[in-house]
Design an enzyme around this catalytic site. Structure first.
Site, short mmCIF file in Angstrom:
data_model
loop_
_atom_site.label_atom_id
_atom_site.label_comp_id
_atom_site.label_asym_id
_atom_site.label_seq_id
_atom_site.Cartn_x
_atom_site.Cartn_y
_atom_site.Cartn_z
N ASP A 22 26.56 -5.91 3.84
CA ASP A 22 25.78 -5.61 5.04
C ASP A 22 24.46 -6.36 5.01
O ASP A 22 23.79 -6.42 3.97
CB ASP A 22 25.51 -4.11 5.10
CG ASP A 22 25.07 -3.68 6.48
OD1 ASP A 22 25.89 -3.08 7.19
OD2 ASP A 22 23.91 -3.97 6.84
N TYR B 188 20.95 -1.44 24.12
CA TYR B 188 21.55 -2.67 23.60
C TYR B 188 20.65 -3.87 23.91
O TYR B 188 20.29 -4.65 23.02
CB TYR B 188 22.96 -2.88 24.19
CG TYR B 188 23.49 -4.26 23.92
CD1 TYR B 188 23.81 -4.67 22.63
CD2 TYR B 188 23.64 -5.19 24.97
CE1 TYR B 188 24.28 -5.95 22.38
CE2 TYR B 188 24.10 -6.47 24.72
CZ TYR B 188 24.41 -6.85 23.43
OH TYR B 188 24.85 -8.13 23.19
N GLY C 108 24.69 1.38 35.44
CA GLY C 108 23.93 0.31 34.80
C GLY C 108 24.43 -1.10 35.08
O GLY C 108 23.93 -2.06 34.49
#
Ligand code: UDP
Length: 334
Positions: free
Chosen positions: A55, A145, A288
């Protein structure tokens, strides 16, 4: 001295794997860092690529990558992309898309690596005030996001001021299509994107496609987007690297075709390419969704020498369909 490597974070994902193939074909030395949460091991096709499973928020793994390899540049994809999920679980997005890359950037600073190409998004603009979108448009995302990516863009600018990091932020419009040879393609779980969802309604994996809203202020009432072929996106990353490695300044560039295509036109293109009738349902708007998102891609042409090669959405549909019918489709499913 050996040529420095390019570190590709998230190289096993959709756009990452296509870019990796493009960079490998150019003969570049490559190291991939991917945690394989959404990426697919099988999407890394080329021999000779060093693959590190880990990661980018793990300081020990990242330090090991930079100590074991001379990294001359980073191309950063690893991110979550589901807008709806980002609204429901913002911390997941700010953690993965904004906070974890700080570990990567800190390692770059320690090791003197000052070239960064970011996989960014048109979602940084939010609701457009004017179309086509230029990079100087106000940056006012309408979901976590978009904010998670915009914050990272700002962090890159600040690192530029502080320690000379140079970056290209590539603001993608609607990535679509596949490698075209059936070997890699779009395989998200869950799949939320329009073109694969229309195709899944033909393969029987979905019973129909729901059109989200028919009352938008557009000629046919459905939303207009700018669909850009994934191989064109891949090529842009190589050009962004060339720009920065050649001493170029930091810049943010839209990556789109400049051509707007409606949801109905996508369905028509699918019917034309496949010769099949798409089962369609007309539904409510999805929250959205701006009515239109179309890029002005002229800055990418001017600064990177990049222009979309494929501008006809039937080409995107055709290559997505090739992938969906190819032998590999499904092996990415997790
Ligand atoms: N869309 C749709 N039905 C679907 C998926 C998407 O009508 O099942 C519409 C969506 O409302 C948007 C366009 O298709 O107007 C492109 O959506 P997508 O999720 O592919 O990309 P986005 O533009 O949201 O990044």
């Amino acid at each position: 001295m050996a040529e420095p490597a390019i570190l590709v974070s998230g190289g096993a994902g959709y756009i990452g794997s296509h870019t990796l193939r493009h960079l490998a074909a150019e003969g570049r030395k490559l190291v991939v860092l991917d945690n394989f949460v959404h990426g697919h091991q099988e999407a890394i096709l080329d021999e000779g690529i060093t693959v590190v499973e880990g990661d980018l928020g793990d300081p020990a793994v990242v330090e090991r990558v930079f100590s074991e390899h001379e990294i001359g540049a980073v191309v950063h994809f690893a991110a979550f992309i589901n807008v709806g999920e980002s609204v429901r679980d913002p911390l997941k997005y700010y953690d993965n898309n904004t906070a974890r890359p700080l570990v990567l950037l800190a390692a770059m600073q320690r090791h003197g690596c000052k070239v960064f190409v970011l996989s960014s998004t048109a979602a940084v603009y939010g609701e457009p005030e004017a179309i086509p979108l230029v990079e100087s448009h106000p940056l006012q995302p309408v979901n976590p996001y978009g904010w998670s990516k915009l914050m990272l863009e700002q962090i890159l600018r600040d690192c530029g001021t502080a320690w000379g990091l140079r970056s290209v932020c590539l603001r993608y419009f609607n990535a679509s299509g596949s490698s075209g040879d059936g070997l890699i393609g779009e395989d998200h779980e869950p799949e939320t994107h329009l073109i694969p969802r229309v195709l899944l309604a033909l393969t029987g994996e979905a019973d129909k496609i729901t059109v989200f809203g028919t009352d938008y202020d557009t000629p046919d009432g459905t939303c207009i987007r700018d669909y850009i072929h994934v191989n064109d996106l891949a090529r842009a990353h190589a050009l962004a690297l060339d720009h920065l490695l050649g001493g170029g300044e930091s810049v943010a560039c839209n990556l789109g075709t400049g051509v707007g295509v409606s949801v109905r036109e996508i369905i028509d293109a699918v019917e034309e390419v496949t010769g099949k009738k798409v089962p369609v349902e007309f539904g409510e708007r999805r929250e959205g969704d701006p009515a239109r998102l179309v890029a002005d891609p002229s800055r990418a042409k001017e600064i990177l020498g990049w222009e979309a090669g494929k501008k006809d959405v039937r080409e995107m549909v055709e290559s997505a369909w090739t992938w969906m019918n190819g032998p590999k489709k499904g092996h990415f499913q997790k």
